[in-house]
Design an enzyme around this catalytic site. Structure first.
Site, mmCIF file in Angstrom:
data_model
loop_
_atom_site.group_PDB
_atom_site.id
_atom_site.type_symbol
_atom_site.label_atom_id
_atom_site.label_comp_id
_atom_site.label_asym_id
_atom_site.label_seq_id
_atom_site.Cartn_x
_atom_site.Cartn_y
_atom_site.Cartn_z
ATOM 1 N N PRO A 186 -10.102 -8.988 -5.707
ATOM 2 C CA PRO A 186 -8.982 -9.852 -5.290
ATOM 3 C C PRO A 186 -8.473 -9.472 -3.905
ATOM 4 C CG PRO A 186 -8.656 -9.041 -7.535
ATOM 5 C CD PRO A 186 -9.817 -8.289 -6.977
ATOM 6 N N GLY A 187 -8.108 -10.475 -3.131
ATOM 7 C CA GLY A 187 -7.489 -10.237 -1.833
ATOM 8 C C GLY A 187 -8.426 -9.974 -0.693
ATOM 9 N N GLU A 243 5.171 19.435 -7.480
ATOM 10 C CA GLU A 243 4.433 18.784 -6.394
ATOM 11 C C GLU A 243 3.847 19.820 -5.432
ATOM 12 O OE1 GLU A 243 3.759 15.779 -6.702
ATOM 13 O OE2 GLU A 243 5.183 15.393 -8.313
#
Length: 639
Positions: free
Chosen positions: A197-198, A418
């Protein structure tokens, strides 16, 4: 509302008014027998009047033998009431009894009018609206695009040079068919654009029509299918009839997998409406001659579910792959979308293209638009490189949720989590460079470490996969090392899910297990709705399934051990990144590298205080004693 609708509603209104005028306002007046007023007086004196009703100008009298009489009253005549009273005749006075009350009739007809209007509205809705007549269910819904809606050429399409070369032959045939026909060549009757898509499949089809200068009919695959059997097939026939009248032309069917799925497979079955529509489409595509100049183009991102008869030579005999652009293609696409955007001098489309691997054309267009919106929101007259960087972070990691209140414990836990991802990503044998680390909530995550490849990558090696497992499990290991096994939270739920999916694919699909061997045991090789996956699990024995689970567990445990070894060896770097995230919330890859060298980030918008920005960041080699920070529950944190 068009003229036809006005005429219909006007006719209905005239009909209702006419009926109201003919019916009159009082049913008793319509049935009453006219007579003289003196006769009513005489009958009253004889006791033959049962009751009477007096209006302004009319008297209605009912006799004892069942007749209804009416007569006119003279103005200001009080004798009638005296006569009725003297002869004991019950009567009532109702003003306007004899008048033709059209409003009351219309009010009584209002429910019927509403029902008729509702039925008419529903019929129009089932027909799809527009100006088509009552028998237009089978008319095609294909729209003819004109130059007024914007002519698109190959200059407006970038990053898909190979696809444009494939379609150039179609353009030349539409412009000069004799060039091919005199050599006995036949142009492909249909071209199927296949890609994610796209990537610009619809734009390519419009560019072909724009280059050739021919009419362009566009329709969606779902527009053919209706609740009424036979409507889709009728629309297909009508669409090709329109195309023949406008030849040479192009018919473009978007999302053709909505109507072109394989027949006779899956959980359903039978000759349903969709299959009839597909059958008619197959007949029409194979039923017209090439010299009629009708080219069928279609787009789909699911070519695996299309019916084989649709892909055979003579129908869609040419498949054009429209994939995601490479770095050169992304740069060209960015330049196309930047044409109408005022740019600052520091904007470099090549740098933006290098930092957006895997982006489709639609993603890049959205990136440019987001950057323009950010610049407008900040009151700028031009779009600078900073807006493009912020827009890229928003597209990749989600919008910032600065309004979300995080407790100090959650903030500390997220920073160490993180930081674990980041330090492992910088120390494993093979990994993409760390682009940014943040503890600002984005999307559904409380924090995130984003990696971007330096070049486009089409595959991964075994060492890259095992390194990826270590990076993913780095957050969970960081919580265990910093806060202890008893205080590990559910923050690594998303990490565990990613690691399990990757390890299972390594064992069952890519042959990275010596015990299982190079055998494909993947469970996602078919589609349930096509009946290709229902019996697949029965092909794997219980013993093999147990071995697969053991191998997946070994790979994940090995990733955890690698992450633990790295964070134990590079404890100072890990602590420096975590403390930096607590101070600055977001660190770029360059800032993290400088931080590990002992140079903290310089932020001009951060006010100086007693401690200062630099004092919160430990210098490598001078390890500080860890504090008892505590923990808090967090949402899943993707690596």
């Amino acid at each position: 509302m068009n003229v036809r609708n006005l005429a219909i509603w006007g006719a209905l209104a005239l009909l209702v008014i006419g009926m109201a005028v003919m019916m009159g306002g009082n049913p008793e007046v319509a049935r009453a027998q006219p007579t003289k007023l003196s006769e009513i007086y005489q009958l009253a004196e004889q006791g033959k009047i049962a009751d009477a009703t007096l209006g302004d100008t009319t008297i209605i009298a009912k006799t004892t033998d069942g007749r209804t009489l009416k007569s006119e009253l003279r103005a200001l005549d009080m004798k009638t009431e005296d006569v009725l009273t003297q002869n004991n005749v019950p009567f009532s006075v109702k003003p306007d009894t004899g008048r033709n009350n059209v409003a009351s009739v219309l009010l009584s007809l209002l429910p019927i009018l509403l029902i008729v209007g509702f039925v008419f509205f529903m019929m129009r809705q089932m027909q799809g609206g527009g100006t088509r007549g009552a028998m237009s269910f089978g008319k095609s819904r294909a729209r003819l695009l004109t130059e007024k809606q914007g002519r698109v050429t190959f200059d407006d399409v970038a990053g898909v040079d190979e696809a444009k070369e494939e379609l150039q032959e179609i353009v030349e045939f539409l412009q000069d068919p004799s060039k091919f026909q005199r050599l006995g060549g036949k142009i492909p009757k249909g071209a199927l654009l296949v890609g994610p898509p796209g990537t610009g499949k619809t734009l390519l089809a419009r560019a072909v029509a724009g280059e050739a200068g021919v009419p362009f009919f566009t329709i969606s695959g779902s527009d053919f299918v209706e609740m009424f059997v036979g409507v889709g097939a009728s629309r297909v026939r009508d669409m090709f009839e329109q195309a023949k009248r406008s030849a040479p032309c192009i018919i473009f069917i978007d999302e053709i997998d909505a109507v072109g799925r394989s027949r006779g497979a899956g959980l359903g079955g039978g000759n349903d409406e969709r299959e009839q529509t597909l059958n008619q489409l197959l007949v029409e595509m194979d039923g017209f001659e090439a010299n009629e100049g009708i080219i069928i183009m279609a787009a789909t991102n699911r070519p695996d579910v299309l019916d084989p008869a649709l892909l055979r030579p003579g129908r869609f005999d040419r498949q054009v792959t429209v994939g995601n652009p490479d770095i050169i293609g992304r740069e060209k696409i960015l330049r196309v979308h930047m044409r109408n955007v005022p740019l600052a001098k520091d904007v470099d489309s090549k740098t933006i293209a290098r930092g957006t691997p895997g982006f489709s054309g639609a993603d890049l267009a959205n990136l440019v638009n987001e950057a323009a919106l950010l610049a407008a929101r900040r009151g700028k007259r031009v779009v600078a490189m900073q807006e493009f960087e912020d827009a890229k972070d928003k597209v990749l990691m989600g919008p910032e949720r600065r309004s979300m209140v995080m407790s100090e414990k959650e903030k500390i836990l997220t920073a160490w989590h993180e930081a674990g991802h980041a330090v492992v990503a910088m120390k494993v044998p093979a990994a993409d460079p760390v682009h940014k680390a943040t503890i600002i909530p984005r999307g559904r995550a409380l924090g995130m470490v984003m990696q971007l490849p330096e070049d486009d990558k089409l595959s991964m090696s075994r060492v890259e996969m095992t390194s990826r497992l270590a990076i993913i499990m780095g957050g969970r290991v960081a919580e265990e090392l910093k806060f202890g096994d008893d205080n590990v939270t559910a923050g690594a739920a998303s990490d565990i899910q990613q690691a399990t999916r990757l390890a299972r694919a390594m064992v069952t699909r890519w042959g990275y297990s010596d015990i299982i061997g190079p055998v494909d045991y993947g469970s996602d090789q078919g589609d349930v709705f096509l009946g290709q996956q229902l019996m697949q699990s029965s092909h794997i024995s219980e013993e093999t399934s147990r071995k697969i689970e053991e191998e997946v567990r070994k790979l994940i445990e090995k990733g955890k051990e690698d992450a633990r070894e790295i964070m134990t060896k590079y404890r100072n770097e890990w602590e420096a990144i975590a403390t930096g995230l607590l101070e600055f919330e977001t660190l770029s890859g360059e800032e993290i590298a400088n931080l590990l060298k002992g140079t903290p980030p310089s932020r001009p918008d951060i006010s100086d205080d007693d401690a200062g920005p630099a004092s919160a960041v430990p210098v490598i080699g001078k390890r500080k004693k860890p504090k008892d920070d505590g923990i808090g529950d967090v949402e899943p944190n993707p690596a």
